[in-house]
Design a protein around this motif. Sequence first.
Motif, PDB file in Angstrom:
ATOM      1  N   GLY A   9       0.363  -1.215   0.505  1.00  0.00           N
ATOM      2  CA  GLY A   9      -0.138  -0.496  -0.043  1.00  0.00           C
ATOM      3  C   GLY A   9       1.014   0.744  -0.020  1.00  0.00           C
ATOM      4  O   GLY A   9       2.536   1.330   0.772  1.00  0.00           O
ATOM      5  N   TRP A  10       0.826   2.634  -0.485  1.00  0.00           N
ATOM      6  CA  TRP A  10       1.202   3.685  -0.162  1.00  0.00           C
ATOM      7  C   TRP A  10       0.086   4.235   0.556  1.00  0.00           C
ATOM      8  O   TRP A  10      -1.687   4.743   0.458  1.00  0.00           O
ATOM      9  N   PHE A  11       0.423   5.777   1.421  1.00  0.00           N
ATOM     10  CA  PHE A  11      -0.489   6.528   2.078  1.00  0.00           C
ATOM     11  C   PHE A  11       0.525   7.375   1.905  1.00  0.00           C
ATOM     12  O   PHE A  11       1.639   7.746   1.378  1.00  0.00           O
ATOM     13  N   ARG A  12      -0.053   8.609   2.888  1.00  0.00           N
ATOM     14  CA  ARG A  12       0.949   9.805   2.596  1.00  0.00           C
ATOM     15  C   ARG A  12       0.116  10.827   4.319  1.00  0.00           C
ATOM     16  O   ARG A  12      -0.950  10.558   4.350  1.00  0.00           O
ATOM     17  N   ARG A  13       1.561  11.566   4.209  1.00  0.00           N
ATOM     18  CA  ARG A  13       1.489  12.525   5.469  1.00  0.00           C
ATOM     19  C   ARG A  13       1.263  14.174   5.150  1.00  0.00           C
ATOM     20  O   ARG A  13       2.149  13.919   4.769  1.00  0.00           O
ATOM     21  N   ALA A  14      -0.125  15.092   5.124  1.00  0.00           N
ATOM     22  CA  ALA A  14       0.425  15.815   4.386  1.00  0.00           C
ATOM     23  C   ALA A  14       0.379  16.631   5.500  1.00  0.00           C
ATOM     24  O   ALA A  14       0.242  16.275   6.609  1.00  0.00           O
TER      25      ALA A  14
END
Length: 124
Positions: free
Chosen positions: A35-40
Motif C-alpha cells: 500500500g501507499w499512504f501519505r501524510r500532508a
Amino acid sequence: QVQLVESGGGLVQAGGSLRLSCAASGLTFSTYAMGWFRRAPGKEREFVASIRSSGGSTYNVDFVKGRFAISRDNAKNTVYLQMNSLKPEDTAVYYCAAAPSGWAQGRSDDYDNWGQGTQVTDSS
C-alpha cells in the motif's frame, strides 16, 4: 530484516507527474499486499492506494482515482505509484507499507512494515 525504501519524490508543478518507487527486501514480496499512504503537513496519515500480492487487484481512494495508479513488479520486489495531474494538496510525505495478507486496503493495522517516506512537494 525487512526494508522498504521509497524513492522518486521531489518538486513538481501542479499538473505534473511523478512516479514513486518502493524497493522491498527481507520479505517474500510476492506474498504481501502493498500500500501507499501519505501524510500532508499538519494532517493525519491517510491511505492512498493498495495492490494485491499478485498484482491482480488494486484499490484507490476517491481523491486520487483517475490520477494515481499503483502497480508492482514482483520480479523486482518493487511497488510503484504513478501520480499524474498533481495538485497542490497532494504535497505530502508518501510512505509504502507491506501487509502480510495477500490483500489489504486502508486500515493501517493490516500493514506490519513501513518505509521511511519520500517527500512530494508542489512547486507552483
